[in-house]
Design a protein around this motif. Sequence first.
Motif, PDB file in Angstrom:
ATOM      1  N   GLN A 194      51.221  61.006  64.623  1.00 25.70           N
ATOM      2  CA  GLN A 194      51.617  59.894  63.764  1.00 25.70           C
ATOM      3  C   GLN A 194      50.572  58.777  63.817  1.00 25.70           C
ATOM      4  O   GLN A 194      50.252  58.166  62.795  1.00 25.70           O
ATOM      5  CB  GLN A 194      52.984  59.359  64.197  1.00 25.70           C
ATOM      6  CG  GLN A 194      54.141  60.285  63.845  1.00 25.70           C
ATOM      7  CD  GLN A 194      55.460  59.785  64.382  1.00 25.70           C
ATOM      8  OE1 GLN A 194      55.502  59.042  65.371  1.00 25.70           O
ATOM      9  NE2 GLN A 194      56.542  60.184  63.739  1.00 25.70           N
ATOM     10  N   LYS A 195      50.050  58.551  65.000  1.00 27.12           N
ATOM     11  CA  LYS A 195      49.006  57.546  65.149  1.00 27.12           C
ATOM     12  C   LYS A 195      47.757  57.943  64.374  1.00 27.12           C
ATOM     13  O   LYS A 195      47.143  57.112  63.695  1.00 27.12           O
ATOM     14  CB  LYS A 195      48.664  57.379  66.634  1.00 27.12           C
ATOM     15  CG  LYS A 195      47.638  56.293  66.916  1.00 27.12           C
ATOM     16  CD  LYS A 195      47.385  56.174  68.406  1.00 27.12           C
ATOM     17  CE  LYS A 195      46.326  55.105  68.688  1.00 27.12           C
ATOM     18  NZ  LYS A 195      46.037  54.999  70.142  1.00 27.12           N
ATOM     19  N   LYS A 196      47.405  59.235  64.429  1.00 29.67           N
ATOM     20  CA  LYS A 196      46.241  59.728  63.703  1.00 29.67           C
ATOM     21  C   LYS A 196      46.463  59.620  62.201  1.00 29.67           C
ATOM     22  O   LYS A 196      45.550  59.228  61.448  1.00 29.67           O
ATOM     23  CB  LYS A 196      46.000  61.196  64.087  1.00 29.67           C
ATOM     24  CG  LYS A 196      44.712  61.770  63.519  1.00 29.67           C
ATOM     25  CD  LYS A 196      43.503  61.097  64.128  1.00 29.67           C
ATOM     26  CE  LYS A 196      42.214  61.742  63.631  1.00 29.67           C
ATOM     27  NZ  LYS A 196      41.012  61.051  64.160  1.00 29.67           N
ATOM     28  N   VAL A 197      47.675  59.957  61.748  1.00 27.45           N
ATOM     29  CA  VAL A 197      48.004  59.861  60.319  1.00 27.45           C
ATOM     30  C   VAL A 197      47.883  58.414  59.841  1.00 27.45           C
ATOM     31  O   VAL A 197      47.360  58.137  58.760  1.00 27.45           O
ATOM     32  CB  VAL A 197      49.423  60.395  60.047  1.00 27.45           C
ATOM     33  CG1 VAL A 197      49.870  60.048  58.628  1.00 27.45           C
ATOM     34  CG2 VAL A 197      49.476  61.906  60.242  1.00 27.45           C
ATOM     35  N   THR A 198      48.374  57.482  60.662  1.00 27.86           N
ATOM     36  CA  THR A 198      48.283  56.063  60.320  1.00 27.86           C
ATOM     37  C   THR A 198      46.823  55.629  60.187  1.00 27.86           C
ATOM     38  O   THR A 198      46.458  54.902  59.254  1.00 27.86           O
ATOM     39  CB  THR A 198      48.978  55.209  61.390  1.00 27.86           C
ATOM     40  OG1 THR A 198      50.357  55.593  61.475  1.00 27.86           O
ATOM     41  CG2 THR A 198      48.909  53.732  61.026  1.00 27.86           C
ATOM     42  N   GLU A 199      45.980  56.096  61.121  1.00 27.66           N
ATOM     43  CA  GLU A 199      44.562  55.761  61.062  1.00 27.66           C
ATOM     44  C   GLU A 199      43.916  56.330  59.802  1.00 27.66           C
ATOM     45  O   GLU A 199      43.109  55.667  59.144  1.00 27.66           O
ATOM     46  CB  GLU A 199      43.850  56.294  62.307  1.00 27.66           C
ATOM     47  CG  GLU A 199      44.269  55.590  63.595  1.00 27.66           C
ATOM     48  CD  GLU A 199      43.648  56.241  64.823  1.00 27.66           C
ATOM     49  OE1 GLU A 199      43.011  57.304  64.675  1.00 27.66           O
ATOM     50  OE2 GLU A 199      43.812  55.683  65.925  1.00 27.66           O
ATOM     51  N   GLN A 203      42.201  54.376  56.674  1.00 23.65           N
ATOM     52  CA  GLN A 203      40.851  54.699  56.214  1.00 23.65           C
ATOM     53  C   GLN A 203      40.838  55.012  54.734  1.00 23.65           C
ATOM     54  O   GLN A 203      39.960  54.568  53.983  1.00 23.65           O
ATOM     55  CB  GLN A 203      40.310  55.890  57.020  1.00 23.65           C
ATOM     56  CG  GLN A 203      38.872  56.266  56.693  1.00 23.65           C
ATOM     57  CD  GLN A 203      37.887  55.158  57.050  1.00 23.65           C
ATOM     58  OE1 GLN A 203      38.111  54.387  57.976  1.00 23.65           O
ATOM     59  NE2 GLN A 203      36.804  55.075  56.304  1.00 23.65           N
ATOM     60  N   LEU A 204      41.842  55.803  54.292  1.00 23.60           N
ATOM     61  CA  LEU A 204      41.932  56.137  52.867  1.00 23.60           C
ATOM     62  C   LEU A 204      42.168  54.892  52.025  1.00 23.60           C
ATOM     63  O   LEU A 204      41.647  54.775  50.906  1.00 23.60           O
ATOM     64  CB  LEU A 204      43.064  57.145  52.645  1.00 23.60           C
ATOM     65  CG  LEU A 204      42.817  58.563  53.172  1.00 23.60           C
ATOM     66  CD1 LEU A 204      44.069  59.415  52.999  1.00 23.60           C
ATOM     67  CD2 LEU A 204      41.640  59.210  52.454  1.00 23.60           C
ATOM     68  N   LYS A 205      42.964  53.972  52.562  1.00 21.66           N
ATOM     69  CA  LYS A 205      43.231  52.724  51.848  1.00 21.66           C
ATOM     70  C   LYS A 205      41.939  51.929  51.664  1.00 21.66           C
ATOM     71  O   LYS A 205      41.662  51.408  50.581  1.00 21.66           O
ATOM     72  CB  LYS A 205      44.261  51.891  52.622  1.00 21.66           C
ATOM     73  CG  LYS A 205      44.638  50.592  51.947  1.00 21.66           C
ATOM     74  CD  LYS A 205      45.664  49.825  52.757  1.00 21.66           C
ATOM     75  CE  LYS A 205      45.997  48.496  52.094  1.00 21.66           C
ATOM     76  NZ  LYS A 205      46.974  47.706  52.900  1.00 21.66           N
TER      77      LYS A 205
END
Length: 235
Positions: A70-75, A79-81
């Motif tokens: 979940q932490k990786k997905v948030t990162e 980044q995509l944002k």
Amino acid sequence: MRKANASHVMLFFIMLVVGFLISYSFQWTKERKDLNVSPEQWEKEYETRKLLINQEETNRKLQEELFQKQKKVTEIEEQLKKEKELYYNLVEDVEKLRMFVGEVGVVGEGIEVTLEDSSYVPEGENVNNYIVHESHIFKVVNELLISGATAVAINGQRIFHHSYIICNGPVVTVDGNQFPAPFVISAIGDAEVLTQALNIAGGVLDQLAYENIVVKVEKKKEIKMGPYLSNELDD
């Protein structure tokens, strides 16, 4: 007689103690039976507890793994944002550049400056001193560009940095396209700023009036211009 009574009492006491012991033993045995389980049951319970402990450990590891993912997905989302914002800004910059170089049409507020030949030519005066020349158009165009105009057109013909304007008698040629008077110079930009720039004391409008050119300035809420076109380019 006394010995017989004493023996009876002793016997009664012994029987009482024995009875108590038997009763206690029976009760203890019963409770023990209720508490005791077979070796198979103990083994089964042990295995069940062991499985439960292992499952709890597995769940804990899975929760930690889930948290990390979940932490990786948030990162990645962050980044995509940032990349999306960067690409969006790049697209905006590209569109602006395409607009400035005249590759695409443009719409916006601005002003229209109309230049006309003088309707009155005093007797004996040279008529050339009372008509619009390319120099007059250049003065207006340059002032508008300096004042922040993002796009400029002459009689609908959009101009660019390498555009040329030539006066041929009563007509003006802009990039190979001929236009008769009156000449309408459209400019997209802050209408108030552009108007004030032209009306500065001793500025372009005063110079044109001194040179006998009739000038009219109008603010426009919306001006549409097509992309840059040239007859020479088409050829």
